[in-house]
Design a protein around this motif. Structure first.
Motif, short mmCIF file in Angstrom:
data_model
loop_
_atom_site.label_atom_id
_atom_site.label_comp_id
_atom_site.label_asym_id
_atom_site.label_seq_id
_atom_site.Cartn_x
_atom_site.Cartn_y
_atom_site.Cartn_z
N MET A 166 0.82 -1.22 0.00
CA MET A 166 0.00 0.00 0.00
C MET A 166 0.85 1.26 0.00
O MET A 166 0.31 2.37 -0.03
N MET A 179 -0.24 -0.91 7.88
CA MET A 179 -0.93 0.38 8.00
C MET A 179 -2.25 0.32 8.74
O MET A 179 -2.72 1.35 9.25
N ARG A 233 -8.83 6.97 10.80
CA ARG A 233 -7.83 6.81 9.74
C ARG A 233 -7.67 5.33 9.36
O ARG A 233 -7.56 5.01 8.16
N GLN A 236 -10.38 4.49 7.10
CA GLN A 236 -10.13 5.02 5.76
C GLN A 236 -9.12 4.14 4.99
O GLN A 236 -9.33 3.81 3.82
N VAL A 237 -8.05 3.74 5.68
CA VAL A 237 -7.03 2.91 5.02
C VAL A 237 -7.56 1.50 4.75
O VAL A 237 -7.23 0.89 3.73
N MET A 240 -9.37 1.98 1.59
CA MET A 240 -8.45 2.08 0.44
C MET A 240 -7.95 0.69 0.04
O MET A 240 -7.84 0.38 -1.15
N VAL A 243 -10.58 -1.00 -1.88
CA VAL A 243 -10.63 -0.54 -3.28
C VAL A 243 -9.78 -1.46 -4.16
O VAL A 243 -10.23 -1.93 -5.21
N SER A 244 -8.55 -1.75 -3.71
CA SER A 244 -7.70 -2.67 -4.47
C SER A 244 -8.36 -4.04 -4.59
O SER A 244 -8.32 -4.67 -5.65
N LEU A 246 -11.58 -4.77 -4.46
CA LEU A 246 -12.73 -4.71 -5.37
C LEU A 246 -12.26 -4.69 -6.82
O LEU A 246 -12.80 -5.42 -7.67
N LYS A 278 -14.98 7.09 -3.00
CA LYS A 278 -14.10 8.10 -3.57
C LYS A 278 -13.07 7.51 -4.54
O LYS A 278 -12.75 8.12 -5.55
N HIS A 279 -12.55 6.34 -4.23
CA HIS A 279 -11.38 5.86 -4.97
C HIS A 279 -11.64 4.73 -5.97
O HIS A 279 -10.75 4.39 -6.74
#
Lengths: 314, 314
Positions: A166, A179, A233, A236-237, A240, A243-244, A246, A278-279
Motif C-alpha cells: 500500500m 498500516m 484513519r 479510511q485505510v 483504500m 478498493v484494491s 474490489l 471516492k477511490h
C-alpha cells in the motif's frame, strides 16, 4: 441409524480445539485444551489425535478431518510450512500424519481461508458466489470465494491480502497490515503518546508500551480525540485496501471480522465506505456491494475445518 | 466437408478488425479498417457487421462471435459500459445487437482479459492452470486465469490490476498504473527534463512535451543515464506491484505484454525480479514462478475473441 460426520480441528496459538460436526456443519460435540509452551511436535500431534478421538463418533462414519492452522500452510500437500504462532514447527506433513493415525482423509487449510469458507457455507456470505473475507486483528488476513469455491492459487498461498503493498518509499514497501492492523493502531497510538499528545489512553494503562489496539478502540468509542482520529484513519485505510480488492476480485460481499474490526465497527464503517466511493474507478464496484460483519463468532475455524473435511474447499 | 468456425472481432481505439478462426483458434481470414472520428454508433455497428460478414464462412457453421473491447465492459450482460477510447459510447448492448444482426451467439470481453485468455489458450501461458497477464502500455491492464478459466468476478469487473493502490498520501491515492505505465514514464521524464537534467531525449524531439514512453525506452537502451534510471525504477515498481499480485493470486506464470514492457524488457526484468525476491513474504511465491513475454503479438485480441466465442471464457 448411521450417519456421516466430519471432525474439525482448530490449531490456534493458545489452544487446540476439536469438534464433531454433522454433514450440514452443525457442531455436535467439542473439546478444547490450551497449548503448552515448549511442548514438542510429537506431544502436540498426540494431543491433536487424542482430542479427535475424544469427539470421534461411536456409530457414525467419519468422512473427513479438517484442520485450521495459522498460515502459511500448503493446503495442497497438507503441510504446515512456517506457522508464525507455532514456534519451531516447519514443514510438518500434518494432514498425512493425522490421516495415518486416525484412518480418515485429512485436509489442512489456512485459518483465514477457512473462515471465508465457513462464512460462505453457513454465515454472512451464504448464497453468494463471489465473496471476500478479511480479518483485522493483530495482523490482517484474507480468504476469497470465487464462483462458490475457496480460492487458494497454485501453491495454496493466494489471498494473503494483508500483504498487499500500500506504500512505497524508495526500495522499501509497506503493506496493508502494516498500516491498518491492530498492531498498526497500537504503534500509531504509542507514537502519538510519546510525542506528548493528551489522551484517555494514559489513564487506561501504566505505560505507553502497554497501549494496545483494544484500548485504542475503547478510548475511541468513549470519544477520545486521539483514539478517534487514529481509528477513523484506520477505517479510511481499510477502505483504500478494499478498493484494491474490489478492483481485483469484484466480489458481491465483503465479510470483515477480527477483534479490531469488531471493537471499532461503528467508527470504521463510514470512513471505509467513503474511501471506497471516492477511490473506486467505477461505481459498479460498490453500488450493490455489501460489507458486513461475520456471523459465526469463535466457532468459525471449527466450522471452516468441517467444511474443508466435507470437500467444500475445492 | 463442413467444419465449425468462430468469428473474432477486435474493437480498438484506432481500428476495427475481424477474423474467421478455426475451432483450434487458427486465424483463417482477417480484415481491418480504421475507425473514423465522429462516426456515430449505428455507423460503427454497421461496419462491425459488414466486417464480420466479409470473413463469414461460405460452408462452415459459425458457432460463436467474440468481441474484444477496451474496458470496462460488462461481459456477463454483453454490454459496453464506458469504453474510454470509444468516445460517446455508453451502455451499448453490443453482444445482443451483433447476435440479432448476425444470427450467431455473441460474447463480449475486456481486451486485457481476452489477452489473458488467448495467451492461455495458444500462447505463453498454455498448459498452466493459474496465470496472470499484465499489459504495460499507455495504462496497465490485467487478466487472470484461475484453474484454467478466465476470471471476471461478480460483475465482470475483476482483474483491473492497473488500478490497485500502491501509495497513499492523506486521503489521496495513487495506483500502479499511475506509477509504472507508459504515461508515468513519459511524465517522469518530462519532469526531470523540466528541471534541466541532461539527456539524449532532448535530441530525440522538438519539445519536452513531445517526450513519450517509447523514446524513454529507446534512450535507456542507448545508455542514457536519465532514461536508464527511470526505466529501472519502473521495473522495480512493476516488481512491487507483482508482489501484491503474487500474494493475491499465487500464479504459476506471469505474462507481461504491452509496448512499454516490450520496448524495455532487458532493462526491467532484473529490477522486477529483485523487487519480487526482496518483498515477497515467502520464497514459495517465486521459486518456481515464470515471468515471460507474450507469444501472440498483435493477433492476441482476435485469438482471445475467438477463444471467448468458443466458450473458453467461462
Amino acid at each position: 441409524m448411521s450417519t456421516d460426520v466430519v471432525i474439525g480441528i482448530d490449531l490456534g496459538g493458545t489452544r487446540i480445539r476439536a469438534a464433531r460436526l454433522s454433514a450440514d456443519l452443525k457442531i455436535l460435540q467439542r473439546i478444547e485444551t490450551l497449548t503448552l509452551d515448549g511442548e514438542g511436535l510429537d506431544a502436540v500431534i498426540n494431543r491433536i489425535v487424542q482430542q479427535a478421538q475424544a469427539v470421534w463418533p461411536t456409530y457414525a462414519r467419519v468422512i473427513g478431518i479438517g484442520v485450521s492452522a495459522p498460515g502459511p500452510v500448503d493446503p495442497i500437500a497438507g503441510v504446515l510450512t512456517t506457522p508464525p504462532n507455532l514456534k519451531g514447527w516447519h514443514n510438518v506433513p500434518l494432514a498425512k500424519l493425522l490421516q495415518d493415525r486416525l484412518g480418515a482423509p485429512a485436509y489442512l487449510g489456512n485459518d483465514a481461508n477457512l473462515a471465508a469458507l465457513a462464512e460462505h457455507a453457513m454465515g454472512a456470505a451464504k448464497g453468494y458466489k463471489h465473496a471476500v473475507y478479511i480479518t483485522v486483528s493483530t495482523g490482517i488476513g484474507g480468504g476469497v470465494i470465487i464462483d462458490g469455491h475457496m480460492f487458494v492459487g497454485a501453491h495454496g498461498l493466494a489471498a494473503e491480502l494483508g500483504h498487499v503493498i500500500m506504500g512505497i518509499d524508495g526500495d522499501r514497501t509497506v503493506d496493508w497490515e502494516y498500516m491498518a492492523s491492530g498492531t498498526a493502531l497500537a504503534r500509531q497510538a504509542q507514537a502519538a503518546l510519546e510525542k506528548g499528545e493528551d489522551s484517555l489512553l494514559m489513564q487506561m494503562c501504566d505505560s505507553i508500551d502497554a497501549v494496545n489496539a483494544k484500548m485504542v478502540g475503547a478510548a475511541a468509542q468513549a470519544g477520545d480525540k486521539l483514539a478517534l482520529r487514529l481509528v477513523t484513519r484506520v477505517g479510511q485505510v481499510l477502505g483504500m485496501g478494499l478498493v484494491s480488492i474490489l478492483h481485483t476480485f469484484d466480489p458481491e460481499i465483503v465479510v470483515m471480522g477480527g477483534g479490531v474490526a469488531k471493537g471499532t465497527w461503528p467508527l470504521i464503517i463510514d470512513p471505509m465506505w467513503d474511501a471506497i466511493k471516492k477511490h473506486c474507478m467505477d461505481s459498479a464496484y460498490w453500488e450493490t456491494l455489501k460489507i458486513v460483519q461475520p456471523i459465526l463468532g469463535e466457532d468459525v475455524s471449527l466450522v471452516g475445518a468441517g467444511a474443508l473435511a466435507l470437500g467444500k474447499g475445492s
